[in-house]
Each structure stands twice: as C-alpha cells, then as structure tokens.
Write a protein that holds these residues in place. Structure first.
Motif, PDB file in Angstrom:
ATOM      1  N   THR A 261     -39.800  24.951   1.055  1.00 33.78           N
ATOM      2  CA  THR A 261     -40.792  24.266   0.222  1.00 33.78           C
ATOM      3  C   THR A 261     -42.157  24.512   0.857  1.00 33.78           C
ATOM      4  O   THR A 261     -42.266  25.330   1.754  1.00 33.78           O
ATOM      5  CB  THR A 261     -40.503  22.754   0.162  1.00 33.78           C
ATOM      6  OG1 THR A 261     -40.663  22.222   1.492  1.00 33.78           O
ATOM      7  CG2 THR A 261     -39.076  22.477  -0.288  1.00 33.78           C
ATOM      8  N   VAL A 262     -43.185  23.809   0.406  1.00 37.54           N
ATOM      9  CA  VAL A 262     -44.468  23.986   1.085  1.00 37.54           C
ATOM     10  C   VAL A 262     -44.421  23.245   2.412  1.00 37.54           C
ATOM     11  O   VAL A 262     -43.901  22.134   2.482  1.00 37.54           O
ATOM     12  CB  VAL A 262     -45.667  23.510   0.231  1.00 37.54           C
ATOM     13  CG1 VAL A 262     -45.917  24.469  -0.909  1.00 37.54           C
ATOM     14  CG2 VAL A 262     -45.456  22.101  -0.299  1.00 37.54           C
ATOM     15  N   PRO A 263     -44.943  23.855   3.468  1.00 34.11           N
ATOM     16  CA  PRO A 263     -44.848  23.219   4.788  1.00 34.11           C
ATOM     17  C   PRO A 263     -45.532  21.856   4.805  1.00 34.11           C
ATOM     18  O   PRO A 263     -46.502  21.615   4.070  1.00 34.11           O
ATOM     19  CB  PRO A 263     -45.592  24.201   5.704  1.00 34.11           C
ATOM     20  CG  PRO A 263     -45.571  25.509   4.982  1.00 34.11           C
ATOM     21  CD  PRO A 263     -45.613  25.164   3.536  1.00 34.11           C
ATOM     22  N   THR A 266     -49.426  20.724   4.049  1.00 36.09           N
ATOM     23  CA  THR A 266     -50.261  21.772   3.446  1.00 36.09           C
ATOM     24  C   THR A 266     -50.554  21.515   1.980  1.00 36.09           C
ATOM     25  O   THR A 266     -51.220  22.314   1.330  1.00 36.09           O
ATOM     26  CB  THR A 266     -49.584  23.156   3.567  1.00 36.09           C
ATOM     27  OG1 THR A 266     -48.336  23.130   2.861  1.00 36.09           O
ATOM     28  CG2 THR A 266     -49.358  23.540   5.020  1.00 36.09           C
ATOM     29  N   ALA A 267     -50.028  20.406   1.453  1.00 37.01           N
ATOM     30  CA  ALA A 267     -50.255  20.143   0.036  1.00 37.01           C
ATOM     31  C   ALA A 267     -50.790  18.743  -0.192  1.00 37.01           C
ATOM     32  O   ALA A 267     -50.408  17.799   0.502  1.00 37.01           O
ATOM     33  CB  ALA A 267     -48.948  20.319  -0.739  1.00 37.01           C
ATOM     34  N   GLU A 268     -51.693  18.619  -1.137  1.00 41.50           N
ATOM     35  CA  GLU A 268     -52.116  17.285  -1.562  1.00 41.50           C
ATOM     36  C   GLU A 268     -51.599  17.081  -2.983  1.00 41.50           C
ATOM     37  O   GLU A 268     -51.624  18.005  -3.807  1.00 41.50           O
ATOM     38  CB  GLU A 268     -53.633  17.125  -1.502  1.00 41.50           C
ATOM     39  CG  GLU A 268     -54.401  17.903  -2.555  1.00 41.50           C
ATOM     40  CD  GLU A 268     -55.906  17.681  -2.480  1.00 41.50           C
ATOM     41  OE1 GLU A 268     -56.366  16.863  -1.640  1.00 41.50           O
ATOM     42  OE2 GLU A 268     -56.622  18.318  -3.263  1.00 41.50           O
ATOM     43  N   TYR A 269     -51.117  15.867  -3.200  1.00 42.57           N
ATOM     44  CA  TYR A 269     -50.559  15.523  -4.491  1.00 42.57           C
ATOM     45  C   TYR A 269     -51.388  14.411  -5.099  1.00 42.57           C
ATOM     46  O   TYR A 269     -51.768  13.465  -4.416  1.00 42.57           O
ATOM     47  CB  TYR A 269     -49.116  15.048  -4.342  1.00 42.57           C
ATOM     48  CG  TYR A 269     -48.219  16.054  -3.683  1.00 42.57           C
ATOM     49  CD1 TYR A 269     -48.085  16.082  -2.296  1.00 42.57           C
ATOM     50  CD2 TYR A 269     -47.516  16.997  -4.439  1.00 42.57           C
ATOM     51  CE1 TYR A 269     -47.281  17.030  -1.680  1.00 42.57           C
ATOM     52  CE2 TYR A 269     -46.706  17.935  -3.829  1.00 42.57           C
ATOM     53  CZ  TYR A 269     -46.600  17.957  -2.455  1.00 42.57           C
ATOM     54  OH  TYR A 269     -45.795  18.890  -1.847  1.00 42.57           O
ATOM     55  N   ASP A 270     -51.645  14.513  -6.369  1.00 39.82           N
ATOM     56  CA  ASP A 270     -52.337  13.451  -7.059  1.00 39.82           C
ATOM     57  C   ASP A 270     -51.519  12.169  -6.886  1.00 39.82           C
ATOM     58  O   ASP A 270     -50.342  12.119  -7.284  1.00 39.82           O
ATOM     59  CB  ASP A 270     -52.446  13.814  -8.552  1.00 39.82           C
ATOM     60  CG  ASP A 270     -53.391  12.911  -9.307  1.00 39.82           C
ATOM     61  OD1 ASP A 270     -54.109  13.417 -10.183  1.00 39.82           O
ATOM     62  OD2 ASP A 270     -53.419  11.698  -9.021  1.00 39.82           O
ATOM     63  N   GLN A 271     -52.109  11.149  -6.281  1.00 43.27           N
ATOM     64  CA  GLN A 271     -51.375   9.938  -5.938  1.00 43.27           C
ATOM     65  C   GLN A 271     -51.417   8.868  -7.032  1.00 43.27           C
ATOM     66  O   GLN A 271     -50.859   7.784  -6.874  1.00 43.27           O
ATOM     67  CB  GLN A 271     -51.952   9.334  -4.639  1.00 43.27           C
ATOM     68  CG  GLN A 271     -51.829  10.255  -3.432  1.00 43.27           C
ATOM     69  CD  GLN A 271     -50.409  10.322  -2.885  1.00 43.27           C
ATOM     70  OE1 GLN A 271     -49.636   9.371  -3.006  1.00 43.27           O
ATOM     71  NE2 GLN A 271     -50.055  11.448  -2.301  1.00 43.27           N
TER      72      GLN A 271
ATOM     73  N   TRP C  24     -52.518  23.665  -0.795  1.00 42.20           N
ATOM     74  CA  TRP C  24     -51.976  23.452  -2.134  1.00 42.20           C
ATOM     75  C   TRP C  24     -52.487  22.125  -2.706  1.00 42.20           C
ATOM     76  O   TRP C  24     -52.684  21.154  -1.972  1.00 42.20           O
ATOM     77  CB  TRP C  24     -50.449  23.398  -2.105  1.00 42.20           C
ATOM     78  CG  TRP C  24     -49.788  24.657  -1.657  1.00 42.20           C
ATOM     79  CD1 TRP C  24     -49.284  24.927  -0.417  1.00 42.20           C
ATOM     80  CD2 TRP C  24     -49.569  25.831  -2.443  1.00 42.20           C
ATOM     81  NE1 TRP C  24     -48.766  26.192  -0.386  1.00 42.20           N
ATOM     82  CE2 TRP C  24     -48.916  26.779  -1.623  1.00 42.20           C
ATOM     83  CE3 TRP C  24     -49.859  26.184  -3.762  1.00 42.20           C
ATOM     84  CZ2 TRP C  24     -48.556  28.041  -2.068  1.00 42.20           C
ATOM     85  CZ3 TRP C  24     -49.485  27.441  -4.208  1.00 42.20           C
ATOM     86  CH2 TRP C  24     -48.842  28.358  -3.366  1.00 42.20           C
ATOM     87  N   THR C  26     -51.739  19.758  -6.342  1.00 41.30           N
ATOM     88  CA  THR C  26     -51.148  19.658  -7.661  1.00 41.30           C
ATOM     89  C   THR C  26     -51.205  18.242  -8.218  1.00 41.30           C
ATOM     90  O   THR C  26     -51.126  17.268  -7.462  1.00 41.30           O
ATOM     91  CB  THR C  26     -49.688  20.162  -7.682  1.00 41.30           C
ATOM     92  OG1 THR C  26     -49.196  20.086  -9.022  1.00 41.30           O
ATOM     93  CG2 THR C  26     -48.796  19.315  -6.790  1.00 41.30           C
TER      94      THR C  26
END
Lengths: 288, 288, 288, 288
Positions: A261-263, A266-271, C24, C26
């Motif tokens: 998956t993404v490490p 390293t990712a931001e998600y709309d919370q 990333w 999303t």
C-alpha cells in the motif's frame, strides 16, 4: 462427405466466400505442422545463427540486418536498461506483483505506464519524421526551416522532444556514443541531421545554449534512420526496458510482502466525517 | 529551515521514522542526478560494452555473464521468436490495436495471453526444480525416483511438461541444438539431467517411445541450469516473443482496418427472441 | 524507543520531513482499523441504503445524488450493455481467456480495447465542453458560433463526435429516451443545448438532414450535464459494458476451448520462402 | 456474382465449410443493423425498464431477475465500494495514470491487482461449492463432514477463506446485513448453510471462537446461492470496486503530478559500486 451435388444457390454463395479477401493478412510469420517461417525464413535454419537483436530487426523490418545494423540496434536496446523506482510503470508493476504474484500481469501493468508523460523515443521519432517531410515538401533551406520550426514551437509554448537533461550540459555523452555507432554503421542520414539542425537553432536562443540532445531523443533519431516507424520505436523502447521490469517483479515476488500500500505517513486523507442518514434524507431519499 | 530545536517528543518520533526499515528495497538499479547504476555498475561505462542479452543476464542474475553464458541466453531468447496468428495473445493484441492503435496497450494485452493453457518454459522449470529437490532430499537413486515420478503422474492423469510435439518424433532438433550450446557453455547440470532421466522413464512406457523433449521444455531446463527462477523464466519467454508481437501490432496499425470483429460466418449467435415486456412482468416487476 | 534526545541536525531534518506536504492526497475514501469512509460517509451506514448507481455517483462527484440523478446515471449505465462479438475488446478478452482462463487478465485486456477508433461518450463530452467554453468566452450568438464550428470542422475534414447511425434516420429513439430522462431529472442544460444547436447546424447541410444524434453521443452530453469530466465519462462507459465482458469471458472459460487462434480460412500468410543461409551471408555475416 | 455453376469439387468443399461447426458461439447478445438483443431481449424495449444491477444479472445468468434478486445483487455490488490507498491495484492505477493519463490503461492496471494475495469472494465461492459437492456425494452428515474439513485444513496449515477481520469479533455486522437481505430474497440455501456449519466447526476450536465470517466471504456465499460461478464472482467483485478506481484515477489525472515515483525516503537502494571494466574483463570478455 456428402456425395450429392450442392444445390446451385448455396454452392454459388460458398464460391463467393472462397474468393472473398481473407479477414487477416500477415507477412510476419507462418506456421505449418512442423515448421515455423519467420519473414519467410525457416526458424530451424536460424537457431544459433542470428542473435536476438538481429532477429528483432528481421521481425520488424522484414530483412536480415547487416552485422553493423544488428550491433547498432543492440546498442539502442542497451542504452537505458532500467530506471529503478523512479519509473512509474516499474513501481506499478511491483504493486501488482505484491497482490497478484503473476509475472504476465505485473509486466502488462508495467508496460501500461508508457504514455503522454513518459520519455519515449517515439516522440522524437515522430517529430523528426514530420520535420523532414516539411523540409522535403517545402522550398525553404534547412537552416531557415529549422529556425522557423523553433519559433513556431516557442510561440505555441510547445517543447521539442528529445532535448534536455537535469545534469548534462551541451552534450549528453551517452547520446554521442550512440550517434558515433550509428554513423559507423551507415545509419545516420538526412532526417537525423535535420533534427540536429533544429537542435542547433534551439540552442542559439539566449539561455538555451547548454540544452543537450539527450539519449532517449538520440534513440529516436537512430531508430528513424534505421527505418522503424514511431509505433515500432515505442515497442522497441518497451522491449529494451522489459528485462529491468522482469528483474523488479522477480525481486518483489521473492520478497513476498503481500499487498503493498502507500507507505506509512506518505498520504493525507480528507478527514471530513459527514452524516449519511441526514444527507441521504436531504438529497431526497425516502426513509426506509 | 527552522533554527529552533525540535520539541523533544516530535524529535523522538522523527528519529524513529528515520530508523524504521524502509518500505521499498531494491538491488536492481539506482538513480542519482547524473548517473544510473545497474546492479552497481555505472551505465555510462556499459554503453556498447555489453550486448543486450548480457545486460538482461546482469539485470536478473546480478552479475556479468561469461560470453558463453550471454551467448546461451541469446540462443534461448531466439529459440521461438513468433508463432504467427496461432498464438491467442498475438491475435488479441491485433484486435486491441484495431480499436485502440496504441502500442503499449496492445503489447500489454498480448502479454496477458500467457497462462494456464499456454506452453511456458516456466512449467518445465518448476517441475525440474521440484523433481530435483525430491532427489536431493530423498534416498532413492535417480533411476528409481524418475520411474516413481512417472508412475505417480500417470496415475493422477497428469502430464509431464516440456514433452511432446505434433510432428517431431524421438528427438526435437531445435531442443537438441539448444542443449548442445548449453553443454558447451558449461550450463548443463544435475537438474536438467534428472529431468532427462524422467523423460527416459516416460518413453519406456509402451506407445510413448517417440515422445520428444521439446524446445520449450528445453528452454526451461537451460534457464534453470543458468540459475533463473520459474517466474524469471516466464518473464524471459515473454521477452523473447515480444519483438514478434511488436511486429504484428505495427502491421495491424499500418493496415488501419479499424474495429476488428469476428470474421463473417465464423460465429453462431443464439437466435432466440424473447418478449421483454411479458418476461419482466412475469419476473415480478411493476408496470410503469 | 530511544530515550536519548535526537541529535540537533537529524532532528531538524526529521522535522522538515514531518512538515513536508504528503506525497499522496485523496478525498475519495479513508480506511481505519474497523471503518471505511466513502467521501466522508461511514460505509456501515450505507449498506442497503444507497443503490450501486448512487454509490457510483457519490464516489465520483463527492456528494449523494438525488434519486432522480441516481436514476439517470443508472439509465446511462444501462444504455448500451453489450455489443456481442462486434466489439474488438470483447473478442480480445475471449482470446485471452482461452489461453489464460483468468478473469482479471481477460477483463483488463477487454478494457484496453477502448481508444481512438471506438465510440466513446468521452469524445462527445470533450467536444461539448470545449464548444461551450468557446461560446462563453466569445461574443458570437449561439446560432452563429454553431454554424462557424460546423464550417471549421468540414473544412478540416473532421467529423463531429456523437452523430450518425447505420440505420436510424433523423432521430435515434434510444438517445431521445435518455434525453427525456435527463430533462425530467433536471440534468439538461446549456452545454447539451449548445451541442444540439451544433447538430442542427450540421443537419442543415444538404445531404446531412437525416444524421442523428446517437445514443453514445447523448450519453456523453448527459454525463457532462451531470458534472462528470471526459475521463470520468470514459470510466463510466467502461463500467457500463463490463458486465457484458464478464459474461463473455465466463462463457469462454466455460466452453474450455483452449488456445483460440484465427478460424480456419480467415487468414492469408505471405508464402514467400527465402534462403536463410544465403541471405545471411549476403548480409555480411561470417560463416560459422 | 459468378453466373456459372460452381465446379463439383469446389462446391462440395464449400458445402462442408457451410456445415462445419462455427468457430465462435455465444448466447450473451446479438447485433443486427438496427437492433441489439441482450440474451434474446430487444435493448430498445429495455431502456429505462431494468436497472443496471438487474441488467447485470440478466447478462450473466441469462434471465431477468426478480426485483428482490436485483436488489440483492445491487447490495452485493455496494458492499465494499472502495478501500482507498490500502489496495495495491488502486495505487498501481494511480502510478500508471501519472505517467500515462489514460483512463482505460489505468483501469486495466488496477484490475490486474486482483490475484492470489487479495481478498476475493471467488475463494469463498469456490470453497463453498466444493465443500457442498463433498457433502452431496458422500454419506457423512453435515456436522461431521464440517468438522472433518476443518481438521483437514488445520493439518495442512491451510486457511478457510472468508473468515477473519482485524477488528470485528464473533459477528461482522456488514456480513450479517447482507445475509438478512439474501434470506429475505429467497437466495439463501444449503450451500451457504453448509459453509456456515464449517464456520461453526472452526470457531469451536479453542482460541478461534471470535473469528467472524467476514463481508467478502458473505459476498461469495450469496453469489453462489444466486447461481454465479466462481469466475463470475471475481468479475462481479471487480465490477463492484471499479467506480472507486475510476474516482481515484480521475483524481490523479486532475492532480496532474506527472511521473509518480516512490516517495522520498521510503526506499533503500543497494549502494554497492562495482568496477565494470574490471569485472567485464574478469568474466571473460575481450578488451575492445
């Protein structure tokens, strides 16, 4: 077998089917019970007598290359080899392999990473061919047309393919090595030369003096001079980097770390958290 | 840059991130601003100094092959080349190219035609490796174990991969040529020999005397002795037939016959016509 | 955990990493240990409360559709369904399945058959959006600009996407049904209307009076008015025909007719036989 | 047209061709000049009269579903929706889109991420069907066979598909919701029930009491009871998550961040630097 003569109408229809042009037509190869013919040559005669690069040339161009041409194609195929995890297709192939440890699937996925944003000799090939066509069909001398083409692209804010490198200035040594081999093999000609003229016109722009003709661009020029179409150039570029993708996929399958998956981090998600029941009602859906 | 020292807690967390094992790890290649390292070798040193087959060996096995090994791998890659329109993947690639004249898409589609029903050296490679593991870990002499394996497969109605040919009897000349090259390159060994023992045991069955060890099977054995894994064997088989697929796709794109379908008269369609309005009602749907 | 404070330099570097923008980003969905959020909504709340078409709308547009919008999208998804063996991608998928009876591989191959030569609502969508941008940014009245666009395309010998049908004249009943639903759902607007103006201008050309606005073109217009981008339109077209491809692949896997090739008699092969030994020598290769 | 009667021999051969079984055969759909028949139904009659889920059922099962069956299939399709960047195929699709911003290519790549390591209802479907076949063909009562199957798998260290969840204990609420719908639709039967028996036998093992039958497993059971084959189950799972992949790819194309690679600091590369000139010589290659 039916011994009765076929009724006239059916027979005529069948006769038409027999004489209609076949749906498929190919000159690439032919298979019989015991033989395979590659561009008309018996494969059995070829074994061990023609290196893979030469066989590749034969399959695409339809004739046996000279040893120098085979050597040159081999050099083009070996010019890039791999770009580690800095190539989107390779990373995608590794992701696929982690979930679906199947070599064909992973290779196919890797290949799909070739497109508009990737450095493809096909771009330079197409550009080179079209520029030369303009030169041939027009009346402007090469130097003038080259300058005109550069001016047109600048005004349209379009870039010339095959130029530039993050580090190399004025000359890309790998591109130059390839050109030397091409010249030595008698596979350097007016198309490539006109492209170089365009490159010279470009570098006469203040500030652009050091922009190189890079290795991928040179691959495109050499392949054009060897008679390959732009599509074939893309195919050869894919061929040339396939061993690298195979190596990466094999490494991934061996690492056996399932479901990449993404490490972490390293990712931001709309919370944002929204109220489904309310919003569904507000959107007009009946209550159940 | 923030000149204030990082708060203790955040700094400790960051320290942990710095020491956590990286998500990705590769030994295949490495890219810097101006250099590319292929298995630790500077690509710039390699240009023109290592043929494509040898570079392929290096990428997968991690070391430079001897000239004889490179030669042998090249022979394996050139052993099959193309199978015309008798290969499902190639036909699929042409169908895709007729609708989506995009080389990467068509090549990817062609590659997806490698699987359970296709002749893949990977099968023989896997079988060969596993059979040899049984030999090494057991106590039966080779001849006896070979016979036992043949008996087991017969009773399970399972076939031995790498055997058989529609026309060749007793010996497949292309397979034999490949074996000679392998022996000459010092890449023939106990695994391949045990597989041949199994083949001999199989041909001692009445009626099976003439069943050959075929070229695809021999490719698998040679690649195993060269140290490649079964997945790598599949990758190399795909690499070896890619020039052929490129040639077919280029031919198809050039023919520019858009939207291939099944040829006239080659398909039968269920001609049943059903009443939608009635059947929909009978299935319980309200009238509108 | 390391209890010693982090050295200043490393801590500062780590601090920078913590504040660097994430690689990333999303808004589509988010996963925790026990929950999945789809555009901010808890999936557990959604089960059974939102039909698949509505969930599709939510995933792409980021909000819950009205029941009428969901209904309209569902109608668009159901407008074409399948095109039997007259679709290149479907035939390719069946070829792949015959060699590699693997559903994901065959579906992927089928999807790759969408491109330049296929009827894709995306073309009409893109055209529609660009034409409307010209209308908005210019000063010409709609009727005049529509005529100008038609004249431009005619002079460039370019066709207008979304028009034409082998049989339907003046009106495509399936396209009209879709338009009625769109109007009823409040999803018909100025972009679609301007496209229709262009269609009217086109049909005022002598000889072109009966050229219809077809169902695939109408799908494109409706999806544009629903707010989807051209790429999303392509995705939805692929979604809409995927059940058909699944059905074909399942039928092929069940038929278990391994290794499909071109049917007997449908292909012509170049029959030229050439002398490899001679030609190889003539091309400059040394005798062995 | 040739007005002369066909010569007898050719006519007979043509007659045989006319009577030979066709190469392709399909019951899925049929296309004429102006009509498309979906499983025998005129598509024109169907527009707006059958929701997409029902059309999907028709395409695969060959009959119009009851409204309850269509509802149930729709619920199955909506059960998972998306798994953000925690799904390898989705991440791969985004990598591909960043280099090759082409929706079909990116979707195809995403789909190739379905395989051995992914949670696929197909596994549970296949297991369920095979277990029930054992029950039907044997003489052991269900409870005993269930226990035997559990013991067999434990001894082979094989896991039972469809069980387990990182957080849910004893009951997976999403799986239960789906089961309720299935029971209500009359689509719950002996196959699913026997699987549940196996699940109960499994949870009677000390330490395994809380292992749930999860949502993906339940999807498999419900689809089996609805009559779908394991391959069709895989196809439906892919269909169900395709809108999510489309959303991710559209987001990626819009972000227009070309050529995604592995994020800074997430990869370690073998730093070994080797001497190519020396090693090449040592491997037996001549000096140039």
């Amino acid at each position: 077998m039916n011994v009765n003569p076929a009724p006239a109408a059916e027979a005529l229809e069948a006769q038409e089917q027999l004489t209609a042009p076949p749906y498929w037509s190919t000159s690439v190869s032919r298979v019989t019970d015991s033989k395979v013919f590659i561009r008309g040559y018996d494969l059995e005669d070829m074994i061990g007598e023609l290196p893979f690069s030469a066989a590749t040339f034969l399959l695409l161009r339809g004739r046996i290359p000279t040893p120098a041409e085979a050597d040159l194609l081999d050099a083009v195929l070996s010019a890039v080899l791999d770009y580690s995890l800095q190539k989107s297709g390779t990373v995608a192939a590794r992701y696929i392999a982690s979930a679906n440890p199947n070599m064909p699937a992973a290779l196919a996925a890797g290949i799909l990473g070739v497109g508009k944003n990737t450095m493809d000799p096909c771009e330079t090939a197409r550009f080179c061919i079209q520029a030369y066509e303009r030169l041939e069909s027009g009346s402007l001398p090469a130097e003038e047309l080259a300058q005109q083409i550069v001016d047109e692209l600048r005004s349209r804010k379009q870039r010339i393919p095959g130029l530039g490198h993050p580090v190399f200035r004025y000359v890309d040594p790998r591109a130059q090595k390839l050109k030397e081999k091409a010249v030595a093999a008698g596979a350097w000609g007016p198309r490539a030369e006109f492209f170089e003229q365009i490159h010279r016109a470009f570098t006469s722009i203040p500030g652009k003096e050091s922009i190189v003709l890079n290795d991928v661009g040179m691959m495109g020029l050499v392949l054009v001079e060897m008679g390959f179409s732009p599509e074939e150039t893309t195919g050869l570029a894919i061929l040339s980097t396939l061993p690298g993708v195979i190596a990466h996929v094999a490494e991934e399958i061996k690492a056996a770390r399932p479901i990449r998956t993404v490490p972490e981090g390293t990712a931001e998600y709309d919370q944002t958290v929204r109220n489904f029941v309310n919003d569904r009602k507000d959107s007009g859906w009946d209550a159940e």
